[in-house]
Structures are given as structure tokens and as C-alpha cells.
Design an enzyme around this catalytic site. Structure first.
Site, PDB file in Angstrom:
ATOM      1  N   THR A  42      -1.151   5.191  -1.586  1.00  0.00           N
ATOM      2  CA  THR A  42      -0.474   4.730  -2.783  1.00  0.00           C
ATOM      3  C   THR A  42      -1.055   3.373  -3.157  1.00  0.00           C
ATOM      4  O   THR A  42      -1.972   2.868  -2.491  1.00  0.00           O
ATOM      5  CB  THR A  42       1.035   4.602  -2.525  1.00  0.00           C
ATOM      6  OG1 THR A  42       1.244   3.718  -1.423  1.00  0.00           O
ATOM      7  CG2 THR A  42       1.646   5.960  -2.183  1.00  0.00           C
ATOM      8  N   GLN A  76      10.765   5.607   0.654  1.00  0.00           N
ATOM      9  CA  GLN A  76      10.588   5.510  -0.789  1.00  0.00           C
ATOM     10  C   GLN A  76      11.434   6.556  -1.517  1.00  0.00           C
ATOM     11  O   GLN A  76      11.938   7.491  -0.905  1.00  0.00           O
ATOM     12  CB  GLN A  76       9.106   5.711  -1.133  1.00  0.00           C
ATOM     13  CG  GLN A  76       8.531   7.008  -0.603  1.00  0.00           C
ATOM     14  CD  GLN A  76       7.066   6.920  -0.269  1.00  0.00           C
ATOM     15  OE1 GLN A  76       6.331   6.151  -0.872  1.00  0.00           O
ATOM     16  NE2 GLN A  76       6.615   7.708   0.691  1.00  0.00           N
ATOM     17  N   ASP A  88      -6.294   8.221   1.021  1.00  0.00           N
ATOM     18  CA  ASP A  88      -5.568   8.689  -0.158  1.00  0.00           C
ATOM     19  C   ASP A  88      -4.221   7.977  -0.185  1.00  0.00           C
ATOM     20  O   ASP A  88      -3.166   8.578   0.007  1.00  0.00           O
ATOM     21  CB  ASP A  88      -5.390  10.214  -0.071  1.00  0.00           C
ATOM     22  CG  ASP A  88      -4.655  10.791  -1.272  1.00  0.00           C
ATOM     23  OD1 ASP A  88      -4.536  10.079  -2.294  1.00  0.00           O
ATOM     24  OD2 ASP A  88      -4.195  11.943  -1.191  1.00  0.00           O
ATOM     25  N   GLU A 123       0.242  11.304   7.472  1.00  0.00           N
ATOM     26  CA  GLU A 123       1.194  10.973   6.406  1.00  0.00           C
ATOM     27  C   GLU A 123       2.401  10.271   7.028  1.00  0.00           C
ATOM     28  O   GLU A 123       2.972  10.756   7.999  1.00  0.00           O
ATOM     29  CB  GLU A 123       1.628  12.253   5.686  1.00  0.00           C
ATOM     30  CG  GLU A 123       2.807  12.109   4.755  1.00  0.00           C
ATOM     31  CD  GLU A 123       2.598  11.074   3.653  1.00  0.00           C
ATOM     32  OE1 GLU A 123       3.510  10.251   3.452  1.00  0.00           O
ATOM     33  OE2 GLU A 123       1.520  11.097   3.014  1.00  0.00           O
ATOM     34  N   ASP A 162       2.304   6.354  10.946  1.00  0.00           N
ATOM     35  CA  ASP A 162       1.810   5.254  10.125  1.00  0.00           C
ATOM     36  C   ASP A 162       0.277   5.268  10.158  1.00  0.00           C
ATOM     37  O   ASP A 162      -0.322   5.261  11.239  1.00  0.00           O
ATOM     38  CB  ASP A 162       2.349   3.931  10.664  1.00  0.00           C
ATOM     39  CG  ASP A 162       1.900   2.747   9.838  1.00  0.00           C
ATOM     40  OD1 ASP A 162       0.744   2.302  10.020  1.00  0.00           O
ATOM     41  OD2 ASP A 162       2.695   2.273   9.009  1.00  0.00           O
ATOM     42  N   PRO A 213       4.848   0.841   1.471  1.00  0.00           N
ATOM     43  CA  PRO A 213       4.197   1.427   2.650  1.00  0.00           C
ATOM     44  C   PRO A 213       2.677   1.425   2.578  1.00  0.00           C
ATOM     45  O   PRO A 213       2.007   1.437   3.603  1.00  0.00           O
ATOM     46  CB  PRO A 213       4.751   2.860   2.677  1.00  0.00           C
ATOM     47  CG  PRO A 213       6.020   2.801   1.903  1.00  0.00           C
ATOM     48  CD  PRO A 213       5.805   1.770   0.846  1.00  0.00           C
ATOM     49  N   ASP A 255       1.020  15.257  -0.389  1.00  0.00           N
ATOM     50  CA  ASP A 255       1.194  16.406  -1.275  1.00  0.00           C
ATOM     51  C   ASP A 255       0.294  17.576  -0.881  1.00  0.00           C
ATOM     52  O   ASP A 255       0.480  18.695  -1.359  1.00  0.00           O
ATOM     53  CB  ASP A 255       0.928  16.018  -2.739  1.00  0.00           C
ATOM     54  CG  ASP A 255      -0.451  15.408  -2.940  1.00  0.00           C
ATOM     55  OD1 ASP A 255      -1.442  16.152  -2.868  1.00  0.00           O
ATOM     56  OD2 ASP A 255      -0.535  14.199  -3.179  1.00  0.00           O
TER      57      ASP A 255
END
Length: 285
Positions: free
Chosen positions: A160, A34, A158, A108, A140, A165, A89
Site C-alpha cells: 500500500t 485497516q 506490492d 500478507e 508482517d 501498515p 487480493d
């Protein structure tokens, strides 16, 4: 059309645009997964976008992170191991590590998000990435969930939005694997978008949760940079943790020694009192 040069324009919804002024672009790179951008904004501080969609800001991230973490952890009352899917993050890991837990595993998919977060968003991640209790896995999330041996008391998705993805993290198969990875009485919580704009996300998750858990419901919190009002969080468990009395939550909150900017035990209880238009998105209610 007005000149939008110097603005980050989010086009997540086909008929609505949100624009944040980019006072200074600090990072702009295309990873394998991304486009990652971090910029400064006068009101929201540093802002992270993935493929042009706001993910987190310095000024309002506390609402999202506190509610996705403290609600399940304090409702459970005896959490030792937490699994976070996404959260590159570091904000969710930071919130989870504020509790007396043995281990927080964070999965992540994009190492690039972690790398730049450490450099450009230290106010969000704090010292989470250096905490010995953090087990960071670059993998993944769907693959990890399918293959893990489990043993997690709380699982926090958490993710997107369900595009790119993150799409696989909203499937029935993923939720089924998550259920198997929970301990007895464990709790699964998910981010389910803004129901006013993305009602289908919540309905789809609730339909899957209802086939898996004795208690499948949702709770809400308002996050200013997520368009459309309340954000919803999915809740799935076989326990009665959603109905923990207020006085018990207050005691657990005091014992944890947390200093919070949004979460309180009263807000915790009230977050499950859903507005009618959101409650109607949950099948059978």
C-alpha cells in the site's frame, strides 16, 4: 459542497479528491489493521479500498499486475522462486503463477484481506489461492524479509502507500534485507506511487536502491484509478536484465504462452523510457 452520500471519496492527497460511486457495497469491515471495503461501480466493476484508498479494481488491475510481474520475470529469463510482499487480493500471485515457476511465496499482513478477496474478488485472484505452488504466509512483510533465508529470483513489493501498515516497506532497512534475499542476478521491483503526486516516494526508493544495486532505475505504466497519471515501479538488480534485447523478450513471451491485455515485449522496453519529470526524480539522472 455536493452531497457525496453513496460515493467512496479518496483523500490520499491533501488537495485532491477522487470519488467513485458505490452502486452496491458488498463488504465493509474494520480488521485489526485497516478498514476494508468492497463495492460495485458501473465503470470499474468491483473495487477494493483500504482505509478509503483504492487498491484494486476488476477492470483495470491487469495493467498493474502484468507490469509488476511480467517485466521482472521475463527480463530475468530463468525465474524459479518469486516472493510477493503484500498482494492480499491475489492478483499478483495469479500473474506470477502464469509463469513456469516452482514456487510463489506471498506474505500478507492481514488475513482478512485474503479471506474476503477469495469471496468477493474471485475475478482478480482466479485460482491462485488453490495453486499448490503458492506458499501463503500471514505475517508482517518487514519481519519476514528480515528473517527469510532468501533464495528468490524476483521479489515484488506490492505494498500500500507508505502510511499505516505499509510505511515500513519503504525503508532503507527493508530494501537492504530484500537485497540479501535475492539470488545472484535477482531483481527487486516495487510500487512507488504516482510520481506527479508522490515524487518523494520514488526519489527515496531510488536513493536506497542506488546504494544497494548496480542498476537502480524505474519504469512506468498508466493505471486509470490511481490519481495523477503514470504510476512508477522501482527496479533494482546487479544484473543487466533491464537491457535484454527485444527479440529475446519476444521469444521468452512466446515460450511462456502468456495472453496479456497490457504487457507486450514492446511495452516492456518502452516502460523504461521515462518522461523528463519522472527521470529527474531519480538522483543523479
Amino acid at each position: 459542497m455536493a452531497d457525496m452520500t453513496g460515493w467512496s471519496v479518496e483523500a490520499l492527497h491533501h488537495d485532491l479528491r477522487q470519488a467513485l460511486r458505490q452502486d452496491q457495497v458488498l463488504y465493509d469491515s474494520q480488521s485489526d489493521h485497516q478498514r476494508i471495503v468492497v463495492f460495485e461501480n458501473e465503470t470499474f466493476g468491483r473495487v477494493l479500498t483500504l482505509d478509503g484508498v483504492v487498491q484494486v479494481t476488476e477492470r483495470d488491475n491487469f495493467i498493474y499486475h502484468e507490469m509488476l510481474t511480467h517485466v521482472p520475470v521475463l527480463a530475468h529469463g530463468a525465474v524459479r522462486r518469486v516472493l510477493i510482499i503484500g498482494g492480499g487480493d491475489g492478483g499478483m500471485a495469479r500473474a506470477a503463477l502464469r509463469h513456469d515457476v516452482e514456487q510463489v511465496t506471498m506474505v500478507e499482513i492481514d488475513a482478512g484481506v485474503v479471506e474476503f478477496s477469495r469471496k468477493f474478488l474471485p475475478g482478480i485472484s482466479g485460482d491462485a489461492f488453490d495453486d499448490p505452488r503458492l506458499d501463503l504466509q500471514i505475517a508482517d512483510g518487514a519481519d519476514f524479509m528480515r528473517e527469510t533465508d532468501g533464495g528468490y529470483d524476483v521479489i515484488i513489493v506490492d505494498s500500500t502507500d507508505p502510511i499505516g501498515p505499509g510505511e515500513v516497506l519503504f525503508t532503507d532497512h527493508f530494501y537492504g534485507h530484500a537485497k540479501k534475499a535475492l539470488t545472484d542476478g535477482g531483481i527487486l521491483v516495487t510500487q512507488n506511487g504516482v510520481p506527479f503526486m508522490q515524487g518523494g516516494e520514488l526519489t527515496g526508493t531510488m536513493r536506497a536502491f542506488q546504494s544497494l544495486f548496480n542498476d537502480a532505475y524505474a519504469y512506468v505504466a498508466p493505471v486509470p484509478t490511481y490519481q495523477g497519471g503514470f504510476m512508477s515501479f522501482g527496479w533494482g538488480t546487479d544484473s543487466d536484465a533491464r537491457n535484454v534485447p527485444l527479440d529475446v523478450l519476444e521469444q521468452r513471451f512466446r515460450t511462456a504462452g502468456l495472453e496479456t491485455d497490457y504487457y507486450t515485449p514492446e511495452v516492456h522496453k518502452a516502460a523504461f523510457a521515462l518522461p523528463g519529470y519522472i527521470r529527474r526524480l531519480i538522483p543523479g539522472t
